[in-house]
Motif scaffolding. Structure first.
Motif, PDB file in Angstrom:
ATOM      1  N   ALA A  72      16.026   4.580  31.103  1.00 57.89           N
ATOM      2  CA  ALA A  72      15.179   5.712  30.712  1.00 57.89           C
ATOM      3  C   ALA A  72      15.831   7.053  31.007  1.00 57.89           C
ATOM      4  N   VAL A  73      16.491   7.171  32.158  1.00 58.98           N
ATOM      5  CA  VAL A  73      17.093   8.456  32.521  1.00 58.98           C
ATOM      6  C   VAL A  73      18.225   8.828  31.566  1.00 58.98           C
ATOM      7  N   LYS A 103      18.313   7.972  28.303  1.00 62.33           N
ATOM      8  CA  LYS A 103      17.629   8.432  27.093  1.00 62.33           C
ATOM      9  C   LYS A 103      17.118   9.862  27.276  1.00 62.33           C
ATOM     10  N   GLU A 104      16.570  10.139  28.451  1.00 61.53           N
ATOM     11  CA  GLU A 104      16.022  11.462  28.728  1.00 61.53           C
ATOM     12  C   GLU A 104      17.113  12.520  28.662  1.00 61.53           C
ATOM     13  N   ASN A 161      18.485  13.160  25.089  1.00 67.14           N
ATOM     14  CA  ASN A 161      17.556  13.938  24.269  1.00 67.14           C
ATOM     15  C   ASN A 161      17.675  15.440  24.507  1.00 67.14           C
ATOM     16  N   THR A 162      18.344  15.845  25.590  1.00 70.17           N
ATOM     17  CA  THR A 162      18.535  17.276  25.854  1.00 70.17           C
ATOM     18  C   THR A 162      19.773  17.833  25.155  1.00 70.17           C
ATOM     19  N   SER A 189      20.154  20.321  33.479  1.00 74.30           N
ATOM     20  CA  SER A 189      18.877  19.627  33.637  1.00 74.30           C
ATOM     21  C   SER A 189      18.786  19.023  35.022  1.00 74.30           C
ATOM     22  N   PHE A 227      16.541  16.065  36.827  1.00 72.46           N
ATOM     23  CA  PHE A 227      15.556  15.000  36.679  1.00 72.46           C
ATOM     24  C   PHE A 227      15.201  14.443  38.052  1.00 72.46           C
TER      25      PHE A 227
END
Length: 383
Positions: free
Chosen positions: A147-148, A150-151, A154-155, A175, A177
Motif C-alpha cells: 500500500a505504501v 501505491k501511495e 500516486n504522488t 511526502s 507517510f
C-alpha cells in the motif's frame, strides 16, 4: 509581455514557496509594506541596495505583475534565466529524477513514438523498483505492490520534457507517510527513495565495471543489498529503446526544501555497451544464468537410466552462489556406474562443465572429468 503571459508564468507559485526559497538562499526579511508585500535584502554589504518585494496578498489586482517582477529581480541577482528560476520555485518541494536518452536520432528534441511510449513506461518502472527496494531488498520483484508503494507512486507526476537529446522529468513532491516500517525516520519518504535510487545506480555501475574486468556473475551479488534488482536493470535496458541503441543518463535533483548531507553520486550514464551486461545481470537476478567451467561437487541423490540408452543421468546436490541446487548431469555409462557405486556409501562426486541454472532447475552441459572422491583422494589432497 501581456498580463495573460505573466499569469501563465507565475500561476503555480504560491507566496509561501517564494518565501521559503528566499530564506533557503540567504535572503533576509526586513519588514512589511502595508501588509501587501514583504521586503527582502541580501546580508552581504556589496548587495546592500538590492531589494526584492514579495507580494503576499493574492487578492491584489496587480499581484501577478508584482510576483513576476520579484522573480525577475531574483533571476538577475542569481544570473540565471527567468525560466530556470521559475522551474526551481515551482519544484522547490520536489525531488526530480531526470532521464536523458542520448543518440543522434533524438538530438532534434523528438523521439520515435514507440520508443517514446517505452521511455515513459520504463521511467515509471525505474521509480517503482527504487520504491520497492527502499523498503525491502530483493533480487526480483513480482506481484502486487504494498500500500505504501501505491501511495507514493500516486504522488509522482511527469514534468515537461526537455531538449538535450531527449529528457523526461519525473517530479516527486516531498511526502511524509505514517509507515511503521519506514526505512529512514530522519527524512521524508521521497528523500529516502531518491537516496536509495542514487545508491542503487552507483552499485549497478560498480557491478558492471567489475563484471567487465572479471566476467564473473558474482560481481552482481553484492549489489542487491544496495537496492539493485532485475526490475531496475530492465528499466534501464528499456529506456535505451527498442533497438537498445541509446545511452541512458539518470540524474537526481534534490528538493531545496529538504536538506541532505549524504554524499552520494547523483548522476550516472549507462552506455549502449552496458546494455548486454545489464541483460545478463537481470537474468542472473531472476535465477537464469550460465557459469562456464563450473565444477559441480556434492552427493548423488538420484540416478536414472533406461536399459536401451547408452547414458545415465544423476542428480547432485550442490551449493551455487549460496543457494542449494540439485544439478542434473548426463554421464557416459562408465561414469554413471561409478556414480551409482558412490551413492550408497555417500561419497561425493565432482564433474566439470557449463552450469545452466533456472529458478526451477540446473543442469551441467558438456560434462567432463567426472570423478568419485573417496577417502584416499581426500587424504592425497590434504597431503
Amino acid at each position: 509581455m501581456t498580463s495573460f503571459d505573466i499569469n501563465s508564468i507565475v500561476k503555480d507559485i504560491i507566496p509561501v514557496r517564494l518565501e521559503r526559497y528566499l530564506l533557503s538562499t540567504g535572503w533576509i526579511e526586513n519588514g512589511l509594506i502595508n501588509v501587501k508585500a514583504k521586503v527582502w535584502h541580501r546580508p552581504e554589504e556589496m548587495y546592500f541596495d538590492l531589494e526584492i518585494l514579495q507580494p503576499i496578498n493574492e487578492g491584489l489586482k496587480d499581484y501577478s505583475q508584482r510576483l513576476y517582477e520579484a522573480i525577475r529581480n531574483l533571476s538577475e541577482y542569481e544570473n540565471r534565466s527567468l525560466l530556470k528560476v521559475i522551474s526551481d520555485l515551482k519544484n522547490f518541494d520536489s525531488d526530480i529524477v531526470k532521464i536523458r536518452v542520448i543518440s543522434p536520432d533524438v538530438e532534434g528534441g523528438a523521439i520515435p513514438i514507440d520508443d517514446g511510449v517505452l521511455l515513459f513506461e520504463k521511467a515509471k518502472e525505474l521509480l517503482v523498483s527504487s520504491t520497492l527496494s527502499t523498503f525491502k531488498k530483493k533480487r526480483f520483484f513480482s506481484g502486487s505492490w504494498p500500500a505504501v508503494v501505491k501511495e507514493f507512486m500516486n504522488t509522482l507526476r511527469f514534468g515537461q520534457t526537455e531538449r538535450g537529446s531527449y529528457i523526461v522529468n519525473v517530479i516527486a513532491p516531498v511526502s511524509h507517510f505514517s509507515e511503521k516500517e519506514f526505512p529512514e525516520a530522519d527524512c521524508s519518504i521521497t528523500r529516502s527513495i531518491s537516496n536509495n535510487l542514487a545508491r542503487s545506480l552507483r552499485a549497478t555501475m560498480v557491478a558492471l565495471e567489475n563484471y567487465e574486468k572479471t566476467n564473473d556473475l558474482i560481481s552482481f551479488e553484492g549489489a542487491v543489498s544496495s537496492g539493485v534488482s532485475a526490475n531496475l536493470c530492465d528499466a534501464i535496458i528499456g529506456m535505451s529503446g527498442s533497438s537498445k541503441s541509446r545511452d541512458v543518463e539518470i540524474s537526481i535533483d534534490l528538493a531545496a526544501s529538504e536538506k541532505d548531507s549524504q554524499e552520494i553520486p547523483r548522476k550516472h550514464r549507462f552506455t549502449t555497451s552496458h546494455i548486454p551486461i545489464l541483460s545478463t545481470a537481470s537474468e542472473y537476478f531472476k535465477g537464469n544464468f550460465v557459469i562456464k567451467n563450473y565444477e559441480a561437487s556434492g552427493l548423488v541423490i538420484r540416478m536414472d537410466h533406461e536399459p536401451t540408452e547408452d547414458f545415465g543421468v544423476i542428480r547432485v546436490t550442490s551449493t551455487v552462489h549460496g543457494t542449494n541446487k540439485n544439478i542434473s548431469i548426463q554421464l557416459s555409462l562408465d561414469d554413471y556406474w561409478e556414480a551409482v557405486k558412490a551413492h550408497k556409501p555417500r561419497l561425493p562426486v565432482v564433474c566439470q562443465g557449463e552450469l545452466h541454472v533456472t529458478p526451477r532447475s540446473a543442469f551441467l552441459a558438456d560434462p567432463r572429468n567426472f570423478k568419485v572422491i573417496n577417502d584416499v583422494d581426500l587424504f592425497d589432497e590434504q597431503s
